[in-house]
Design a protein around this motif. Sequence first.
Motif, PDB file in Angstrom:
ATOM      1  N   GLY A  18      -6.949   6.188   9.549  1.00  0.00           N
ATOM      2  CA  GLY A  18      -6.372   6.463  10.859  1.00  0.00           C
ATOM      3  C   GLY A  18      -6.500   7.917  11.280  1.00  0.00           C
ATOM      4  N   PHE A  19      -7.216   8.732  10.502  1.00  0.00           N
ATOM      5  CA  PHE A  19      -7.355  10.166  10.765  1.00  0.00           C
ATOM      6  C   PHE A  19      -5.983  10.811  10.956  1.00  0.00           C
ATOM      7  CE2 PHE A  19     -11.543   8.589  11.864  1.00  0.00           C
ATOM      8  CZ  PHE A  19     -12.396   9.603  11.439  1.00  0.00           C
ATOM      9  N   ASN A  20      -5.001  10.343  10.178  1.00  0.00           N
ATOM     10  CA  ASN A  20      -3.634  10.831  10.305  1.00  0.00           C
ATOM     11  C   ASN A  20      -3.458  12.031   9.368  1.00  0.00           C
ATOM     12  OD1 ASN A  20      -0.865  11.261  10.441  1.00  0.00           O
ATOM     13  ND2 ASN A  20      -0.393   9.074  10.578  1.00  0.00           N
ATOM     14  N   GLU A  21      -3.846  13.183   9.857  1.00  0.00           N
ATOM     15  CA  GLU A  21      -3.841  14.411   9.050  1.00  0.00           C
ATOM     16  C   GLU A  21      -2.443  14.765   8.544  1.00  0.00           C
ATOM     17  OE1 GLU A  21      -4.314  19.103  10.095  1.00  0.00           O
ATOM     18  OE2 GLU A  21      -5.657  17.712  11.122  1.00  0.00           O
ATOM     19  N   SER A  22      -1.433  14.663   9.411  1.00  0.00           N
ATOM     20  CA  SER A  22      -0.074  15.042   9.010  1.00  0.00           C
ATOM     21  C   SER A  22       0.471  14.108   7.931  1.00  0.00           C
ATOM     22  CB  SER A  22       0.858  15.060  10.217  1.00  0.00           C
ATOM     23  OG  SER A  22       0.919  13.790  10.844  1.00  0.00           O
ATOM     24  N   GLU A  23       0.219  12.807   8.054  1.00  0.00           N
ATOM     25  CA  GLU A  23       0.675  11.864   7.034  1.00  0.00           C
ATOM     26  C   GLU A  23      -0.059  12.101   5.721  1.00  0.00           C
ATOM     27  OE1 GLU A  23       2.382   8.333   5.141  1.00  0.00           O
ATOM     28  OE2 GLU A  23       2.996   9.924   6.503  1.00  0.00           O
ATOM     29  N   LEU A  24      -1.353  12.384   5.791  1.00  0.00           N
ATOM     30  CA  LEU A  24      -2.125  12.654   4.580  1.00  0.00           C
ATOM     31  C   LEU A  24      -1.580  13.891   3.870  1.00  0.00           C
ATOM     32  CD1 LEU A  24      -4.553  11.947   2.788  1.00  0.00           C
ATOM     33  CD2 LEU A  24      -5.970  13.350   4.300  1.00  0.00           C
ATOM     34  N   MET A  25      -1.313  14.943   4.632  1.00  0.00           N
ATOM     35  CA  MET A  25      -0.759  16.160   4.027  1.00  0.00           C
ATOM     36  C   MET A  25       0.612  15.908   3.423  1.00  0.00           C
ATOM     37  SD  MET A  25      -1.873  19.264   6.558  1.00  0.00           S
ATOM     38  CE  MET A  25      -3.585  19.824   6.671  1.00  0.00           C
ATOM     39  N   ALA A  54     -16.592  12.527  14.305  1.00  0.00           N
ATOM     40  CA  ALA A  54     -16.338  11.250  13.633  1.00  0.00           C
ATOM     41  C   ALA A  54     -15.174  10.525  14.301  1.00  0.00           C
ATOM     42  CB  ALA A  54     -16.037  11.466  12.157  1.00  0.00           C
ATOM     43  N   THR A  55     -15.377   9.249  14.552  1.00  0.00           N
ATOM     44  CA  THR A  55     -14.325   8.417  15.138  1.00  0.00           C
ATOM     45  C   THR A  55     -13.966   7.242  14.236  1.00  0.00           C
ATOM     46  OG1 THR A  55     -15.978   7.103  16.329  1.00  0.00           O
ATOM     47  CG2 THR A  55     -15.007   8.992  17.491  1.00  0.00           C
ATOM     48  N   GLN A  56     -14.746   7.065  13.174  1.00  0.00           N
ATOM     49  CA  GLN A  56     -14.545   5.936  12.261  1.00  0.00           C
ATOM     50  C   GLN A  56     -14.441   6.453  10.833  1.00  0.00           C
ATOM     51  OE1 GLN A  56     -14.323   2.716  13.481  1.00  0.00           O
ATOM     52  NE2 GLN A  56     -14.556   3.627  15.515  1.00  0.00           N
ATOM     53  N   ALA A  57     -13.556   5.824  10.062  1.00  0.00           N
ATOM     54  CA  ALA A  57     -13.410   6.153   8.646  1.00  0.00           C
ATOM     55  C   ALA A  57     -13.152   4.867   7.879  1.00  0.00           C
ATOM     56  CB  ALA A  57     -12.272   7.135   8.423  1.00  0.00           C
ATOM     57  N   ARG A  58     -13.739   4.775   6.701  1.00  0.00           N
ATOM     58  CA  ARG A  58     -13.530   3.590   5.859  1.00  0.00           C
ATOM     59  C   ARG A  58     -13.378   4.017   4.399  1.00  0.00           C
ATOM     60  NH1 ARG A  58     -15.881  -1.620   5.604  1.00  0.00           N
ATOM     61  NH2 ARG A  58     -15.757  -1.637   7.889  1.00  0.00           N
ATOM     62  N   ASP A  85      -5.300   8.080 -19.225  1.00  0.00           N
ATOM     63  CA  ASP A  85      -5.835   9.433 -19.031  1.00  0.00           C
ATOM     64  C   ASP A  85      -7.061   9.449 -18.126  1.00  0.00           C
ATOM     65  OD1 ASP A  85      -3.904  10.554 -20.651  1.00  0.00           O
ATOM     66  OD2 ASP A  85      -5.105  10.339 -22.470  1.00  0.00           O
ATOM     67  N   ALA A  86      -7.569   8.290 -17.768  1.00  0.00           N
ATOM     68  CA  ALA A  86      -8.764   8.220 -16.931  1.00  0.00           C
ATOM     69  C   ALA A  86      -8.366   8.354 -15.461  1.00  0.00           C
ATOM     70  CB  ALA A  86      -9.502   6.908 -17.144  1.00  0.00           C
ATOM     71  N   PRO A  87      -8.985   9.271 -14.715  1.00  0.00           N
ATOM     72  CA  PRO A  87      -8.621   9.424 -13.298  1.00  0.00           C
ATOM     73  C   PRO A  87      -9.008   8.215 -12.476  1.00  0.00           C
ATOM     74  CG  PRO A  87     -10.597  10.699 -13.799  1.00  0.00           C
ATOM     75  CD  PRO A  87     -10.083  10.162 -15.110  1.00  0.00           C
ATOM     76  N   GLY A  88      -8.292   8.008 -11.380  1.00  0.00           N
ATOM     77  CA  GLY A  88      -8.677   6.972 -10.437  1.00  0.00           C
ATOM     78  C   GLY A  88      -9.809   7.470  -9.554  1.00  0.00           C
ATOM     79  N   THR A  89     -10.413   6.555  -8.821  1.00  0.00           N
ATOM     80  CA  THR A  89     -11.569   6.913  -7.996  1.00  0.00           C
ATOM     81  C   THR A  89     -11.292   6.621  -6.520  1.00  0.00           C
ATOM     82  OG1 THR A  89     -12.576   4.711  -8.321  1.00  0.00           O
ATOM     83  CG2 THR A  89     -13.199   6.456  -9.863  1.00  0.00           C
ATOM     84  N   LEU A  90     -11.874   7.476  -5.681  1.00  0.00           N
ATOM     85  CA  LEU A  90     -11.755   7.324  -4.246  1.00  0.00           C
ATOM     86  C   LEU A  90     -13.112   7.608  -3.615  1.00  0.00           C
ATOM     87  CD1 LEU A  90      -9.906   6.977  -1.694  1.00  0.00           C
ATOM     88  CD2 LEU A  90      -9.618   9.471  -1.749  1.00  0.00           C
ATOM     89  N   ALA A  91     -13.536   6.733  -2.719  1.00  0.00           N
ATOM     90  CA  ALA A  91     -14.769   6.950  -1.946  1.00  0.00           C
ATOM     91  C   ALA A  91     -14.480   6.618  -0.497  1.00  0.00           C
ATOM     92  CB  ALA A  91     -15.914   6.088  -2.476  1.00  0.00           C
ATOM     93  N   VAL A  92     -14.882   7.510   0.404  1.00  0.00           N
ATOM     94  CA  VAL A  92     -14.600   7.359   1.838  1.00  0.00           C
ATOM     95  C   VAL A  92     -15.851   7.758   2.620  1.00  0.00           C
ATOM     96  CG1 VAL A  92     -13.078   8.012   3.751  1.00  0.00           C
ATOM     97  CG2 VAL A  92     -12.208   8.064   1.400  1.00  0.00           C
ATOM     98  N   ALA A  93     -16.079   7.061   3.729  1.00  0.00           N
ATOM     99  CA  ALA A  93     -17.135   7.429   4.664  1.00  0.00           C
ATOM    100  C   ALA A  93     -16.522   7.757   6.015  1.00  0.00           C
ATOM    101  CB  ALA A  93     -18.154   6.302   4.817  1.00  0.00           C
ATOM    102  N   PHE A  94     -17.004   8.831   6.642  1.00  0.00           N
ATOM    103  CA  PHE A  94     -16.621   9.216   8.004  1.00  0.00           C
ATOM    104  C   PHE A  94     -17.890   9.218   8.857  1.00  0.00           C
ATOM    105  CE2 PHE A  94     -13.559  11.346   5.200  1.00  0.00           C
ATOM    106  CZ  PHE A  94     -12.336  11.022   5.788  1.00  0.00           C
ATOM    107  N   TRP A  95     -17.817   8.575  10.013  1.00  0.00           N
ATOM    108  CA  TRP A  95     -19.020   8.530  10.851  1.00  0.00           C
ATOM    109  C   TRP A  95     -18.673   8.461  12.335  1.00  0.00           C
ATOM    110  CZ3 TRP A  95     -16.947   4.317   8.436  1.00  0.00           C
ATOM    111  CH2 TRP A  95     -16.831   3.129   9.158  1.00  0.00           C
ATOM    112  N   LYS A  96     -19.691   8.748  13.150  1.00  0.00           N
ATOM    113  CA  LYS A  96     -19.551   8.677  14.594  1.00  0.00           C
ATOM    114  C   LYS A  96     -19.749   7.232  15.030  1.00  0.00           C
ATOM    115  CE  LYS A  96     -21.644  13.263  15.040  1.00  0.00           C
ATOM    116  NZ  LYS A  96     -22.790  14.035  15.576  1.00  0.00           N
ATOM    117  N   GLY A  97     -18.775   6.693  15.745  1.00  0.00           N
ATOM    118  CA  GLY A  97     -18.839   5.299  16.131  1.00  0.00           C
ATOM    119  C   GLY A  97     -19.759   5.052  17.313  1.00  0.00           C
TER     120      GLY A  97
END
Length: 261
Positions: free
Chosen positions: A200-207, A235-239, A249-261
Amino acid sequence: MSLATRAVYPSQPAPLRQHLDALLASAGADLDVPADALVGLVVPDSNRASGGEAAAVAYRLLRGAELDTVLVVSPSHNGAFGRLSICQTDAYHTPLGAVPINDHLRNELCDEDDDIFLDDTGHYHTEGADVQLPFLQTALASDFDAVPIVMGEESPAFCRELGAAVGEVMYGKRAVLIGSCDLVDGEADGFERLRQAVEGFNESELMHLLGSETVRVEGMGALITTLIASRARGATQARVLALTPPDGDAPGTLAVAFWKG
């Protein structure tokens, strides 16, 4: 912890190339985004091979693309040092060969922001750019140069400064921003809120989530900066392409794409 969980990427050229080719070939294809619309990716920071599948799902979107420059934003593994550093070398060396550093762009970034310095502090580890550049050398169809950036400070102010500066200098260029981070801790509800905030590109919630340690992320600055810079580049889209909670002890993984819709 199992041997498979502790395993790291091969360090010799032929086995590494073979390993990355296999990961990219087997990566899922549930998202179809033109490479020229892609402006930012978030990928695992760790050099553990267990993060390879998540990274490959993101880098698959760049398979065969032709880019001029890649900016890589990574956390510091030396502890905080109160600034943002771009390596001073003329080339970044990986087992797959040397990647030239874009001197003009790194100097432009330093001019854009007084907190960005040419400094080797935080660089040349087994994480960050050392993991991402081989993936890019395997996925991209053309030669490219790079600007590796390490965040020695991850405050909201520094994230906003770097995100704005990166968005400014990358305008109109065939370039993509790579942010690398690992999930360290959190509950299922926290990870779901993280997904919603990113998409949702919610910068304040992410912070808020990361600052309150509802979700703990090593490289939270890289994640926030990538979102801010991607939005600045249109960018208007994120997934969220992959999200795997930590396991012991193994870290979790995160992958995200940001692109122009």
